[in-house]
Design a protein around this motif. Sequence first.
Motif, mmCIF file in Angstrom:
data_model
loop_
_atom_site.group_PDB
_atom_site.id
_atom_site.type_symbol
_atom_site.label_atom_id
_atom_site.label_comp_id
_atom_site.label_asym_id
_atom_site.label_seq_id
_atom_site.Cartn_x
_atom_site.Cartn_y
_atom_site.Cartn_z
ATOM 1 N N GLY A 1 -71.409 19.468 51.182
ATOM 2 C CA GLY A 1 -71.979 20.012 49.961
ATOM 3 C C GLY A 1 -71.741 21.494 49.713
ATOM 4 N N PRO A 2 -71.856 22.349 50.723
ATOM 5 C CA PRO A 2 -71.681 23.788 50.473
ATOM 6 C C PRO A 2 -70.277 24.194 50.035
ATOM 7 N N PHE A 3 -69.296 23.331 50.196
ATOM 8 C CA PHE A 3 -67.922 23.662 49.819
ATOM 9 C C PHE A 3 -67.711 23.388 48.331
ATOM 10 N N ASP A 4 -67.176 24.363 47.654
ATOM 11 C CA ASP A 4 -66.969 24.264 46.218
ATOM 12 C C ASP A 4 -65.860 23.263 45.911
ATOM 13 N N SER A 5 -66.201 22.192 45.220
ATOM 14 C CA SER A 5 -65.204 21.195 44.801
ATOM 15 C C SER A 5 -65.819 20.325 43.724
ATOM 16 N N GLU A 6 -64.997 19.908 42.784
ATOM 17 C CA GLU A 6 -65.457 19.044 41.705
ATOM 18 C C GLU A 6 -65.290 17.570 42.050
ATOM 19 N N TYR A 7 -64.306 17.269 42.920
ATOM 20 C CA TYR A 7 -64.028 15.892 43.300
ATOM 21 C C TYR A 7 -63.956 15.773 44.814
ATOM 22 N N VAL A 8 -64.332 14.596 45.313
ATOM 23 C CA VAL A 8 -64.225 14.288 46.747
ATOM 24 C C VAL A 8 -63.318 13.077 46.901
ATOM 25 N N LEU A 9 -62.298 13.219 47.721
ATOM 26 C CA LEU A 9 -61.340 12.143 47.984
ATOM 27 C C LEU A 9 -61.660 11.548 49.348
ATOM 28 N N ILE A 10 -62.037 10.291 49.392
ATOM 29 C CA ILE A 10 -62.430 9.629 50.644
ATOM 30 C C ILE A 10 -61.289 8.717 51.084
ATOM 31 N N LEU A 11 -60.776 8.964 52.285
ATOM 32 C CA LEU A 11 -59.595 8.262 52.775
ATOM 33 C C LEU A 11 -59.867 7.579 54.106
ATOM 34 N N SER A 12 -59.149 6.506 54.347
ATOM 35 C CA SER A 12 -59.133 5.883 55.665
ATOM 36 C C SER A 12 -58.184 6.677 56.564
ATOM 37 N N GLY A 13 -58.548 6.787 57.835
ATOM 38 C CA GLY A 13 -57.704 7.544 58.763
ATOM 39 C C GLY A 13 -56.709 6.705 59.528
ATOM 40 N N ASP A 14 -56.571 5.405 59.195
ATOM 41 C CA ASP A 14 -55.739 4.533 60.032
ATOM 42 C C ASP A 14 -54.822 3.625 59.221
ATOM 43 N N GLN A 15 -54.349 4.106 58.066
ATOM 44 C CA GLN A 15 -53.469 3.287 57.237
ATOM 45 C C GLN A 15 -52.144 3.998 56.992
ATOM 46 N N LEU A 16 -51.072 3.209 56.881
ATOM 47 C CA LEU A 16 -49.729 3.741 56.647
ATOM 48 C C LEU A 16 -49.367 3.589 55.177
ATOM 49 N N TYR A 17 -49.184 4.678 54.491
ATOM 50 C CA TYR A 17 -48.830 4.648 53.081
ATOM 51 C C TYR A 17 -48.388 6.040 52.661
ATOM 52 N N GLN A 18 -47.763 6.138 51.486
ATOM 53 C CA GLN A 18 -47.400 7.424 50.904
ATOM 54 C C GLN A 18 -47.933 7.454 49.486
ATOM 55 N N MET A 19 -48.647 8.512 49.136
ATOM 56 C CA MET A 19 -49.297 8.553 47.836
ATOM 57 C C MET A 19 -49.466 9.993 47.367
ATOM 58 N N ASP A 20 -49.260 10.215 46.073
ATOM 59 C CA ASP A 20 -49.501 11.513 45.467
ATOM 60 C C ASP A 20 -50.927 11.513 44.929
ATOM 61 N N PHE A 21 -51.833 12.171 45.640
ATOM 62 C CA PHE A 21 -53.234 12.128 45.260
ATOM 63 C C PHE A 21 -53.526 12.908 43.976
ATOM 64 N N MET A 22 -52.713 13.915 43.655
ATOM 65 C CA MET A 22 -52.947 14.652 42.417
ATOM 66 C C MET A 22 -52.590 13.793 41.200
ATOM 67 N N GLU A 23 -51.595 12.962 41.347
ATOM 68 C CA GLU A 23 -51.292 11.996 40.284
ATOM 69 C C GLU A 23 -52.449 11.026 40.120
ATOM 70 N N MET A 24 -53.019 10.618 41.258
ATOM 71 C CA MET A 24 -54.197 9.754 41.223
ATOM 72 C C MET A 24 -55.362 10.443 40.519
ATOM 73 N N LEU A 25 -55.575 11.711 40.852
ATOM 74 C CA LEU A 25 -56.682 12.457 40.253
ATOM 75 C C LEU A 25 -56.512 12.573 38.742
ATOM 76 N N ASP A 26 -55.294 12.795 38.293
ATOM 77 C CA ASP A 26 -55.031 12.877 36.856
ATOM 78 C C ASP A 26 -55.417 11.572 36.154
ATOM 79 N N HIS A 27 -55.064 10.442 36.765
ATOM 80 C CA HIS A 27 -55.436 9.142 36.190
ATOM 81 C C HIS A 27 -56.947 8.952 36.182
#
Length: 216
Positions: free
Chosen positions: A113-139
Amino acid sequence: MSKEILSVILGGGAGTRLYPLTASRSKPAVPIAGKYRLVDIPISNCLNSGISRMFVLTQYNSASLNRHIKNTYHFSAFSSAFVDILAAEQTPDNPTWYQGTADAVRQCLRHIGPFDSEYVLILSGDQLYQMDFMEMLDHHKKSGADISIATIPVNDKEASDFGIMKMDESGFITSFTEKPKKDMLPPGSATPVMRCRRREGTIWLRWGSISSTVSC
């Protein structure tokens, strides 16, 4: 690097399907391609998407994972970037360990909470993939959704191993079931059902070569 978004990476559980590789480590700490670990995949995706502030939530068999994070990710003292470990802890007002995925995030809200951010991205730590999260955020912004979830399709033979969601024609999520029994699934081996990856950001559903967005 974006300060608009903060990433929370889940450290994973017992990883019984990867045993004996997980006999003394959690799934995200399993080695891959030599010196790397599975957790390096979501961290790399974040860094390549311009997201430089990350928390890794750890609890089960966490010594190897904690050591890897500590020894690998170092940033300039003049940078706001970090990859920090949030280990499960008992406190006077919360004497229990993490009770599951959502509870792990809930218990860490006071640290996030104390960290300034408008969005929180919750990810799994054990999956293999490639993804542009900023493109995701735009959508996600364009959809106006409260929460967006990244998913992939699975067939009914695989569905009982994962969290499964249903959606309507507009992409709105109507239900979610954790590891449903086979008799709860639609009939037919070719019936596509969705595996929920529990990510907040936006969603790419890969149906062959077609991509869609799902929001809730």
